[in-house]
Design a protein around this motif. Structure first.
Motif, PDB file in Angstrom:
ATOM      1  N   ALA A 112       4.936  -5.882  -6.480  1.00  0.00           N
ATOM      2  CA  ALA A 112       5.933  -6.908  -6.938  1.00  0.00           C
ATOM      3  C   ALA A 112       5.515  -8.132  -5.973  1.00  0.00           C
ATOM      4  O   ALA A 112       5.609  -9.173  -6.329  1.00  0.00           O
ATOM      5  N   ALA A 113       5.335  -7.808  -4.572  1.00  0.00           N
ATOM      6  CA  ALA A 113       5.103  -8.786  -3.828  1.00  0.00           C
ATOM      7  C   ALA A 113       3.797  -9.612  -3.909  1.00  0.00           C
ATOM      8  O   ALA A 113       3.352 -10.742  -3.406  1.00  0.00           O
ATOM      9  N   MET A 114       2.789  -8.963  -4.754  1.00  0.00           N
ATOM     10  CA  MET A 114       1.490  -9.558  -5.199  1.00  0.00           C
ATOM     11  C   MET A 114       1.586 -10.090  -6.565  1.00  0.00           C
ATOM     12  O   MET A 114       0.619 -10.805  -7.057  1.00  0.00           O
ATOM     13  N   GLY A 115       2.888 -10.153  -7.114  1.00  0.00           N
ATOM     14  CA  GLY A 115       3.020 -10.667  -8.478  1.00  0.00           C
ATOM     15  C   GLY A 115       2.449  -9.800  -9.429  1.00  0.00           C
ATOM     16  O   GLY A 115       1.768 -10.380 -10.698  1.00  0.00           O
ATOM     17  N   THR A 116       2.184  -8.645  -9.253  1.00  0.00           N
ATOM     18  CA  THR A 116       1.462  -7.495  -9.941  1.00  0.00           C
ATOM     19  C   THR A 116       1.907  -6.704 -10.807  1.00  0.00           C
ATOM     20  O   THR A 116       3.039  -6.053 -10.213  1.00  0.00           O
ATOM     21  N   ARG A 164      11.565  -5.023  -6.772  1.00  0.00           N
ATOM     22  CA  ARG A 164      11.768  -6.164  -7.273  1.00  0.00           C
ATOM     23  C   ARG A 164      10.538  -6.581  -8.377  1.00  0.00           C
ATOM     24  O   ARG A 164      10.096  -7.804  -8.280  1.00  0.00           O
ATOM     25  N   SER A 165      10.385  -5.725  -9.065  1.00  0.00           N
ATOM     26  CA  SER A 165       9.068  -5.825  -9.977  1.00  0.00           C
ATOM     27  C   SER A 165       9.170  -7.247 -10.739  1.00  0.00           C
ATOM     28  O   SER A 165       8.431  -7.797 -10.885  1.00  0.00           O
ATOM     29  N   LEU A 196      12.176  -9.187  -1.606  1.00  0.00           N
ATOM     30  CA  LEU A 196      11.100 -10.264  -1.635  1.00  0.00           C
ATOM     31  C   LEU A 196      11.604 -11.452  -1.077  1.00  0.00           C
ATOM     32  O   LEU A 196      12.591 -11.957  -1.085  1.00  0.00           O
ATOM     33  N   CYS A 197      10.624 -11.602  -0.006  1.00  0.00           N
ATOM     34  CA  CYS A 197      10.418 -12.917   0.672  1.00  0.00           C
ATOM     35  C   CYS A 197       9.311 -13.815   0.057  1.00  0.00           C
ATOM     36  O   CYS A 197       8.360 -13.471   0.557  1.00  0.00           O
TER      37      CYS A 197
END
Lengths: 321, 321
Positions: free
Chosen positions: A72-76, A190-191, A261-262
């Protein structure tokens, strides 16, 4: 029970997007054209990441969830995972629950388990997650810009507060305890937010060690500084009522285990982000801004409380420091 | 030393075929067009897979080598790896040597280390390896055909014999001990052979648990039977001189830790395979043949010694059986 029967019974499930799954020397997958494959991995050790006697369902869920969080943190889009696990013994009741929790998370986030290894040893779990992202669109830690807003999803500090309660360090209400223990035991990665942030966020990280430690990764990768306001950090009443207490500040900002997510984004994206928050029914809070690094320190992150800078000793979880 | 400095100092090296390596929430790679990605993973636990006080260089080498071996078994080019490791403490001398061994193997087999995790805990290592293969050309366990020859590379039994010597169970010559300890500590995955077997081998597996256990995987996946001749199994003098001894037979066929390839191929490929053997300067021995499963048992693998069927109790390494 043999190793092979163990795998068959507790880990071998149908896959939906895998050419060759569990059962051969390797799994085989195909990555969509014009996409990059993202790979992340985490190891969880009994006694360090979870209590030896923690509910195996929760351990199973969390082992996968913390990895989906990295995607999620990579927008993936998380798609495939492997699982290696060392077990002190074959406890079928434990395995059944662990497997249940793992696959509950896998199902919710549409992840195929495609391979792994089981071995005898002190309870240790390693999960590797793989996902796809259109080439060039992954959100990294290094893209923050001066003037960007800093945002966090959900609420911070719940997992750390839950743990503090279990350790007898605080006393919180029953309702808050329920929230906190859910956050501690079965965090929700937070997908959907991560995917929606492509093209919006200039940088992103998931908060695992703690807001300060993780935001510092963004600052270091982006070579910038930041100021955040403690009052803007989203949190439950307990934190709001004790915000001047240093130990409580540390729990909130450095307790870790949040899996929110930040991210940073230009001011021009405020309306888009607020709309996204409503669409996802997920609070997203603006907690501060990116600025230049004043140059006095390697990492320049200032935290204000009632407009005064506060100093915190505990920066965030580090296994060896 | 912090976790981050540890990673930076001992694990962060330049990569040659990776879009984004160590340092963000995930690594990013691109898979070649018309290729499948193969993924395999193994976990190694101190006390189970290696002695607690084994040379860290060897542990580092072997942790990656056993995974490259899985890629070879699929006819796949190993390209990327991740490493998760739990350490009881930060012992820099140990880490330096471990890292040296790991990267010596990575360099020899051209593998980029692209991600991982370090944590505190009982010494446990998990490596995941990824490789590419033209779509449809991976060699699986399931393609063996009736009448196929069964081949193995190199020599079997050396690692198990070396371990038996260390445990005081056998007494072998100095020269043989050197060979055996090298096989035990720093096995060489048969990467070049694996790649060359595309289009030749109908099935393939790398021998990690032992010839019998691993060949049985092929038989089970292919739903066939096999007969092999003990005399044809390639091995050093010590085995040849004690071939009628049951305990020695078990070491050879079920000791495991060989990391040689066992594969099947049509008889028509004999000349090609013999030529390959010369080209690679690697013995490849025809040890038996695939036939129908006689139907009497789930797994039908017959081992002949001096033309008589032999029975072995120990089938191969299984962590939990």
């Amino acid at each position: 029970m043999s190793e092979f029967r163990l795998i068959q019974q507790y880990f071998h499930r149908a896959t939906s997007k895998t050419d060759l799954g569990i059962g051969d020397d390797a799994a085989l997958i195909r990555v969509s054209q014009d996409h990059q494959l993202a790979i992340s991995t985490d190891m969880l050790v009994a006694g360090t990441h979870f209590f030896q006697d923690a509910a195996p369902y929760d351990i199973g869920w969390k082992a996968l969830a913390v990895n989906v969080s990295d995607m999620a943190a990579m927008g993936t889009q998380a798609k495939w995972a492997t699982l290696t696990i060392a077990l002190p013994e074959v406890n079928e009741a434990w395995l059944a629950e662990f497997s249940k929790g793992f696959f509950a998370c896998a199902e919710q986030f549409n992840v195929d388990l495609i391979g792994g290894d089981t071995t005898r040893g002190p309870l240790t779990i390693s999960v590797q997650i793989m996902g796809e992202v259109p080439t060039g669109q992954a959100i990294k830690r290094s893209g923050a810009q001066v003037g960007d807003d800093i945002w966090v999803s959900g609420e911070l500090g719940n997992a750390a507060l839950g743990l503090a309660q279990l350790q007898g360090k605080v006393k919180i209400s029953e309702d808050e305890l329920t929230i906190c223990l859910n956050a501690l035991h079965t965090p929700i990665p937070r997908s959907a937010l991560g995917l929606a942030l492509r093209g919006i966020a200039t940088s992103c990280i998931d908060i695992s060690d703690g807001l300060l430690a993780d935001l510092e990764h963004i600052l270091k990768a982006s070579s910038l500084g930041a100021t955040i306001d403690l009052e803007k950090v989203p949190c439950i009443e307990y934190f709001k009522n004790n915000l001047s207490n240093t130990a409580i500040q540390e729990l909130l900002l450095a307790g870790g285990d949040d899996y929110e997510l930040c991210f940073t984004a230009p001011k021009t994206k405020r309306e888009t982000i607020n709309t996204l928050s409503k669409q996802l029914d997920l609070p997203i809070s603006n907690i501060g801004a990116i600025r230049l690094n004043t140059g006095r320190m390697d990492i320049d992150l200032q935290v204000n409380h009632q407009n005064n800078k506060i100093e915190l000793l505990k920066q965030g979880f580090d296994h060896f420091a």
